[in-house]
Motif scaffolding. Structure first.
Motif, PDB file in Angstrom:
ATOM      1  N   TRP A 110       0.839  -1.205   0.000  1.00  0.00           N
ATOM      2  CA  TRP A 110       0.000   0.000   0.000  1.00  0.00           C
ATOM      3  C   TRP A 110       0.871   1.250   0.000  1.00  0.00           C
ATOM      4  CZ3 TRP A 110      -0.605   4.316   2.907  1.00  0.00           C
ATOM      5  CH2 TRP A 110      -1.743   5.088   2.648  1.00  0.00           C
ATOM      6  N   ALA A 111       1.910   1.259   0.842  1.00  0.00           N
ATOM      7  CA  ALA A 111       2.810   2.417   0.907  1.00  0.00           C
ATOM      8  C   ALA A 111       3.493   2.645  -0.434  1.00  0.00           C
ATOM      9  CB  ALA A 111       3.842   2.222   2.019  1.00  0.00           C
ATOM     10  N   ASN A 112       3.960   1.581  -1.071  1.00  0.00           N
ATOM     11  CA  ASN A 112       4.610   1.717  -2.378  1.00  0.00           C
ATOM     12  C   ASN A 112       3.630   2.249  -3.430  1.00  0.00           C
ATOM     13  OD1 ASN A 112       7.222   0.915  -1.656  1.00  0.00           O
ATOM     14  ND2 ASN A 112       6.728  -1.241  -1.932  1.00  0.00           N
ATOM     15  N   ASN A 114       0.977   4.080  -2.951  1.00  0.00           N
ATOM     16  CA  ASN A 114       0.408   5.393  -2.652  1.00  0.00           C
ATOM     17  C   ASN A 114       1.433   6.459  -2.272  1.00  0.00           C
ATOM     18  OD1 ASN A 114      -2.653   5.005  -2.755  1.00  0.00           O
ATOM     19  ND2 ASN A 114      -1.921   3.213  -1.637  1.00  0.00           N
ATOM     20  N   HIS A 115       2.690   6.115  -2.282  1.00  0.00           N
ATOM     21  CA  HIS A 115       3.711   7.058  -1.837  1.00  0.00           C
ATOM     22  C   HIS A 115       3.727   8.338  -2.678  1.00  0.00           C
ATOM     23  CE1 HIS A 115       8.002   8.368  -1.054  1.00  0.00           C
ATOM     24  NE2 HIS A 115       7.399   8.476   0.110  1.00  0.00           N
ATOM     25  N   ARG A 116       3.634   8.198  -3.996  1.00  0.00           N
ATOM     26  CA  ARG A 116       3.639   9.380  -4.875  1.00  0.00           C
ATOM     27  C   ARG A 116       2.469  10.307  -4.524  1.00  0.00           C
ATOM     28  NH1 ARG A 116       5.949  10.778  -9.673  1.00  0.00           N
ATOM     29  NH2 ARG A 116       6.792   8.678  -9.919  1.00  0.00           N
ATOM     30  N   ILE A 118       0.879  10.595  -1.724  1.00  0.00           N
ATOM     31  CA  ILE A 118       1.114  11.200  -0.412  1.00  0.00           C
ATOM     32  C   ILE A 118       2.107  12.354  -0.537  1.00  0.00           C
ATOM     33  CG2 ILE A 118       2.122  10.772   1.877  1.00  0.00           C
ATOM     34  CD1 ILE A 118       0.924   7.886   1.613  1.00  0.00           C
ATOM     35  N   CYS A 119       3.184  12.141  -1.297  1.00  0.00           N
ATOM     36  CA  CYS A 119       4.178  13.208  -1.500  1.00  0.00           C
ATOM     37  C   CYS A 119       3.569  14.402  -2.223  1.00  0.00           C
ATOM     38  CB  CYS A 119       5.387  12.670  -2.272  1.00  0.00           C
ATOM     39  SG  CYS A 119       6.376  11.526  -1.299  1.00  0.00           S
ATOM     40  N   ARG A 122       1.459  16.343   0.200  1.00  0.00           N
ATOM     41  CA  ARG A 122       2.314  17.143   1.081  1.00  0.00           C
ATOM     42  C   ARG A 122       2.782  18.412   0.374  1.00  0.00           C
ATOM     43  NH1 ARG A 122       5.987  12.132   3.152  1.00  0.00           N
ATOM     44  NH2 ARG A 122       4.503  11.274   4.638  1.00  0.00           N
TER      45      ARG A 122
END
Length: 132
Positions: A110-112, A114-116, A118-119, A122
């Motif tokens: 999930w982190a991989n 959705n990381h983009r 999330i960044c 931010r």
């Protein structure tokens, strides 16, 4: 609910948890900077301290030792000391530790995925904040 007996009493009393919220209790322990990395490394099999240290790379010996002790205390990791000269110590996941790999791998995926996003969120938030 787990039960224990008062000495001399025959009436079971509820087990008193240090942290009554299971989610907070577990996340406090495995949600630190190193625990998930150590568990992921040990998912590949039994390893010695120096092998774990090399696999992670940027962890100090002191922090690795402290984190391994906490994971052992919580039942995720088993430490085996072999009475040899020099002594050999190996670490491996317990059944509990292996059972945690499934939700852990889902969290990593999930982190991989959705990381983009999330960044980007931010960055958007930061841009709004600069103009406030």
């Amino acid at each position: 609910m787990e039960r224990r007996m008062n000495q001399g009493d025959l009436v079971p009393i509820p087990f008193v948890f240090e942290q009554p919220c299971p989610i907070r209790d577990v996340l406090d322990r495995i949600g630190d900077q190193w625990s998930l990395l150590i568990l992921e490394v040990l998912a590949h099999g039994t390893m010695r301290f120096s092998e774990i240290e090399r696999a992670i790379g940027d962890i100090s010996k002191q922090m690795l030792s402290k984190t391994l002790r906490r994971l052992e205390e919580d039942g995720f990791v088993r430490r085996t000391l072999y009475p040899e000269v020099p002594p050999r110590v190996e670490y491996e996941l317990t059944d509990l530790g292996r059972s945690f790999l499934v939700p852990m791998k889902n969290l990593i995926a999930w982190a991989n995925a959705n990381h983009r996003a999330i960044c980007e969120a931010r960055d958007e938030y930061g841009a709004k904040g600069a103009g406030r």
